[in-house]
Design a protein around this motif. Sequence first.
Motif, PDB file in Angstrom:
ATOM      1  N   TYR A  35      43.853  36.216  36.710  1.00  0.00           N
ATOM      2  CA  TYR A  35      42.752  35.751  35.866  1.00  0.00           C
ATOM      3  C   TYR A  35      41.426  35.989  36.610  1.00  0.00           C
ATOM      4  CZ  TYR A  35      46.324  33.265  33.170  1.00  0.00           C
ATOM      5  OH  TYR A  35      47.426  32.938  32.410  1.00  0.00           O
ATOM      6  N   GLY A  36      40.366  36.246  35.855  1.00  0.00           N
ATOM      7  CA  GLY A  36      39.060  36.495  36.459  1.00  0.00           C
ATOM      8  C   GLY A  36      38.547  35.319  37.255  1.00  0.00           C
ATOM      9  N   GLU A  37      38.656  34.099  36.676  1.00  0.00           N
ATOM     10  CA  GLU A  37      38.188  32.902  37.363  1.00  0.00           C
ATOM     11  C   GLU A  37      38.973  32.676  38.656  1.00  0.00           C
ATOM     12  OE1 GLU A  37      37.518  32.532  32.972  1.00  0.00           O
ATOM     13  OE2 GLU A  37      39.223  33.045  34.272  1.00  0.00           O
ATOM     14  N   GLN A  38      40.265  32.951  38.593  1.00  0.00           N
ATOM     15  CA  GLN A  38      41.122  32.819  39.761  1.00  0.00           C
ATOM     16  C   GLN A  38      40.735  33.836  40.839  1.00  0.00           C
ATOM     17  OE1 GLN A  38      45.223  33.871  39.054  1.00  0.00           O
ATOM     18  NE2 GLN A  38      45.984  32.356  40.532  1.00  0.00           N
ATOM     19  N   ALA A  39      40.407  35.042  40.419  1.00  0.00           N
ATOM     20  CA  ALA A  39      39.991  36.087  41.359  1.00  0.00           C
ATOM     21  C   ALA A  39      38.715  35.692  42.104  1.00  0.00           C
ATOM     22  CB  ALA A  39      39.778  37.402  40.617  1.00  0.00           C
ATOM     23  N   ALA A  47      37.604  35.520  51.513  1.00  0.00           N
ATOM     24  CA  ALA A  47      36.600  36.490  51.984  1.00  0.00           C
ATOM     25  C   ALA A  47      37.235  37.828  52.323  1.00  0.00           C
ATOM     26  CB  ALA A  47      35.846  35.941  53.187  1.00  0.00           C
ATOM     27  N   PRO A  48      37.875  38.482  51.347  1.00  0.00           N
ATOM     28  CA  PRO A  48      38.541  39.765  51.629  1.00  0.00           C
ATOM     29  C   PRO A  48      37.525  40.865  51.910  1.00  0.00           C
ATOM     30  CG  PRO A  48      38.517  39.369  49.280  1.00  0.00           C
ATOM     31  CD  PRO A  48      37.976  38.121  49.928  1.00  0.00           C
ATOM     32  N   ASP A  49      38.006  41.937  52.517  1.00  0.00           N
ATOM     33  CA  ASP A  49      37.144  43.087  52.785  1.00  0.00           C
ATOM     34  C   ASP A  49      37.012  43.988  51.562  1.00  0.00           C
ATOM     35  OD1 ASP A  49      36.688  42.784  55.784  1.00  0.00           O
ATOM     36  OD2 ASP A  49      38.872  42.695  55.641  1.00  0.00           O
ATOM     37  N   LEU A  50      37.953  43.855  50.614  1.00  0.00           N
ATOM     38  CA  LEU A  50      37.928  44.694  49.410  1.00  0.00           C
ATOM     39  C   LEU A  50      38.771  44.019  48.334  1.00  0.00           C
ATOM     40  CD1 LEU A  50      38.002  48.476  49.140  1.00  0.00           C
ATOM     41  CD2 LEU A  50      39.787  47.249  47.918  1.00  0.00           C
ATOM     42  N   VAL A  51      38.413  44.268  47.071  1.00  0.00           N
ATOM     43  CA  VAL A  51      39.163  43.730  45.936  1.00  0.00           C
ATOM     44  C   VAL A  51      39.651  44.891  45.069  1.00  0.00           C
ATOM     45  CG1 VAL A  51      39.077  42.309  43.844  1.00  0.00           C
ATOM     46  CG2 VAL A  51      37.858  41.573  45.902  1.00  0.00           C
ATOM     47  N   LEU A  52      40.960  44.908  44.801  1.00  0.00           N
ATOM     48  CA  LEU A  52      41.525  45.819  43.799  1.00  0.00           C
ATOM     49  C   LEU A  52      41.547  45.062  42.486  1.00  0.00           C
ATOM     50  CD1 LEU A  52      44.533  47.460  45.710  1.00  0.00           C
ATOM     51  CD2 LEU A  52      42.397  48.554  45.033  1.00  0.00           C
ATOM     52  N   MET A  53      40.767  45.502  41.523  1.00  0.00           N
ATOM     53  CA  MET A  53      40.524  44.744  40.294  1.00  0.00           C
ATOM     54  C   MET A  53      41.040  45.476  39.058  1.00  0.00           C
ATOM     55  SD  MET A  53      39.112  41.993  38.916  1.00  0.00           S
ATOM     56  CE  MET A  53      37.976  41.346  40.170  1.00  0.00           C
ATOM     57  N   ASP A  54      42.003  44.867  38.383  1.00  0.00           N
ATOM     58  CA  ASP A  54      42.455  45.387  37.093  1.00  0.00           C
ATOM     59  C   ASP A  54      41.357  45.146  36.063  1.00  0.00           C
ATOM     60  OD1 ASP A  54      43.853  46.341  34.976  1.00  0.00           O
ATOM     61  OD2 ASP A  54      45.485  44.874  35.083  1.00  0.00           O
ATOM     62  N   VAL A  55      41.049  46.164  35.274  1.00  0.00           N
ATOM     63  CA  VAL A  55      40.001  46.012  34.263  1.00  0.00           C
ATOM     64  C   VAL A  55      40.399  44.987  33.202  1.00  0.00           C
ATOM     65  CG1 VAL A  55      38.729  47.207  32.428  1.00  0.00           C
ATOM     66  CG2 VAL A  55      39.061  48.324  34.648  1.00  0.00           C
ATOM     67  N   MET A  56      41.662  45.012  32.783  1.00  0.00           N
ATOM     68  CA  MET A  56      42.154  44.107  31.739  1.00  0.00           C
ATOM     69  C   MET A  56      42.900  42.949  32.383  1.00  0.00           C
ATOM     70  SD  MET A  56      40.964  45.695  29.152  1.00  0.00           S
ATOM     71  CE  MET A  56      41.725  44.751  27.822  1.00  0.00           C
ATOM     72  N   LEU A  57      42.343  41.736  32.286  1.00  0.00           N
ATOM     73  CA  LEU A  57      42.951  40.554  32.895  1.00  0.00           C
ATOM     74  C   LEU A  57      43.369  39.548  31.835  1.00  0.00           C
ATOM     75  CD1 LEU A  57      40.533  39.930  35.908  1.00  0.00           C
ATOM     76  CD2 LEU A  57      42.721  41.122  35.939  1.00  0.00           C
ATOM     77  N   LYS A  58      44.185  38.605  32.255  1.00  0.00           N
ATOM     78  CA  LYS A  58      44.528  37.495  31.387  1.00  0.00           C
ATOM     79  C   LYS A  58      43.339  36.550  31.304  1.00  0.00           C
ATOM     80  CE  LYS A  58      49.447  37.635  32.594  1.00  0.00           C
ATOM     81  NZ  LYS A  58      50.585  36.907  33.200  1.00  0.00           N
ATOM     82  N   GLY A  59      43.297  35.774  30.210  1.00  0.00           N
ATOM     83  CA  GLY A  59      42.209  34.819  30.052  1.00  0.00           C
ATOM     84  C   GLY A  59      40.990  35.408  29.386  1.00  0.00           C
ATOM     85  N   LYS A  60      39.902  34.622  29.411  1.00  0.00           N
ATOM     86  CA  LYS A  60      38.685  34.999  28.704  1.00  0.00           C
ATOM     87  C   LYS A  60      37.815  35.992  29.482  1.00  0.00           C
ATOM     88  CE  LYS A  60      38.348  30.584  26.230  1.00  0.00           C
ATOM     89  NZ  LYS A  60      37.518  29.394  25.971  1.00  0.00           N
ATOM     90  N   MET A  61      37.924  36.002  30.803  1.00  0.00           N
ATOM     91  CA  MET A  61      37.047  36.847  31.626  1.00  0.00           C
ATOM     92  C   MET A  61      37.719  38.177  31.929  1.00  0.00           C
ATOM     93  SD  MET A  61      35.332  36.041  35.367  1.00  0.00           S
ATOM     94  CE  MET A  61      34.127  34.871  34.730  1.00  0.00           C
TER      95      MET A  61
END
Length: 374
Positions: A35-39, A47-61
């Motif tokens: 979820y976006g809020e969880q991310a 405090a990661p050095d990089l985020v791998l982010m799926d464009v389509m997430l669960k939830g509203k964000m």
Amino acid sequence: MKEKILVVENEIIIAADIKSCLQQAGYIVPGIAAYGEQAIAKAEEFAPDLVLMDVMLKGKMSGIEAAAEINSRFNIPVIYLTAYSDQSNLQKAKTTQPFGYILKPFEENQLITTIEIALNKHQKEVVMREALEQEKERQKSKSQFFSMLSHEFRNPLNSISVCAELLTDHSHQLNADKKEEYLNHIQKSVQHLENLLNDVLLIGKAEIDKNQFKPQPIDLETFCRNLVTDIQLGANTNHNIIFKSIGSYSITNNPIISQTPQLISVDEKMLRHILTNLLTNAVKYSPQGGTVKFEIFYVPGEVIFRIQDEGIGIPEADQENLFTSFQRGSNVGNIPGNGLGLAIVKHYVELHGGEISFASKPGIGTTFIVNLPV
């Protein structure tokens, strides 16, 4: 130690595969989010050095919205994971300034290569940003310095101008005592300007001396005793400078008691300026006289200079900025000075790889301590 990478993926099985792939490559995966809020919360927590982010997430964000928030709040680089390549999503994603795109399904080599390129690019951007901020701060400090310098020059120049005008236009109305008073005032102003100019030139020379720092072995005790003799000659009879050397230094880095001269490697010109400034200040800011204690301590790895006076002290409110150019204690009154000396002293101490500290109490006195590595 390898970098930390936060995995934000809508499909839990894909997320687990990505985590396994990253760990095999030596990266640390502190968490997985769907979820976006969880991310955002995990980005703040780990405090990661990089985020791998799926464009389509669960939830509203969406992943794009979460990436924008993470980038703005934490300045963490983001690589998008997407099964879609439609122009609408790509245009939205571009606004978040991502460090790369990976289309699913993807090869492990493609994933690792994209991550390495993104981390390297981000590191270069961080270095460039820090350099830019340092340059901005340097330019700001330089502007403030020249503004204060202009003010410091203007005061004695105005004083000279006023006195000269009075002597020129009203000489016939002034008695001998008044003329002498104005002439003395001009002489004092000229002396102040000369001292100020010398210190300004010394600051410029201090910058050059970064490349001219040349430590050489000297007999430290003899050097300090001669220095005390010179300063005592210029002090009033009600000032007494007491010098003491405690121990001496052996090549085994153990403090010992020895009658033979010990050679310590320092830049003699810079050390002379450091100690002369601190000792003359101790005398100058003790207008009622008193004892100035000057001591050298030899301890493993360093030599320590301690200079203690019984003078006017430094108000607590002024202590924080004591080593800043043109900063002086608010209680100095008519004692001459321009607030440049300690800034130069600190610079020379740091060129030696040393530290300078002080303790002071108004009406009681001030103690400066200089630690220089041996």
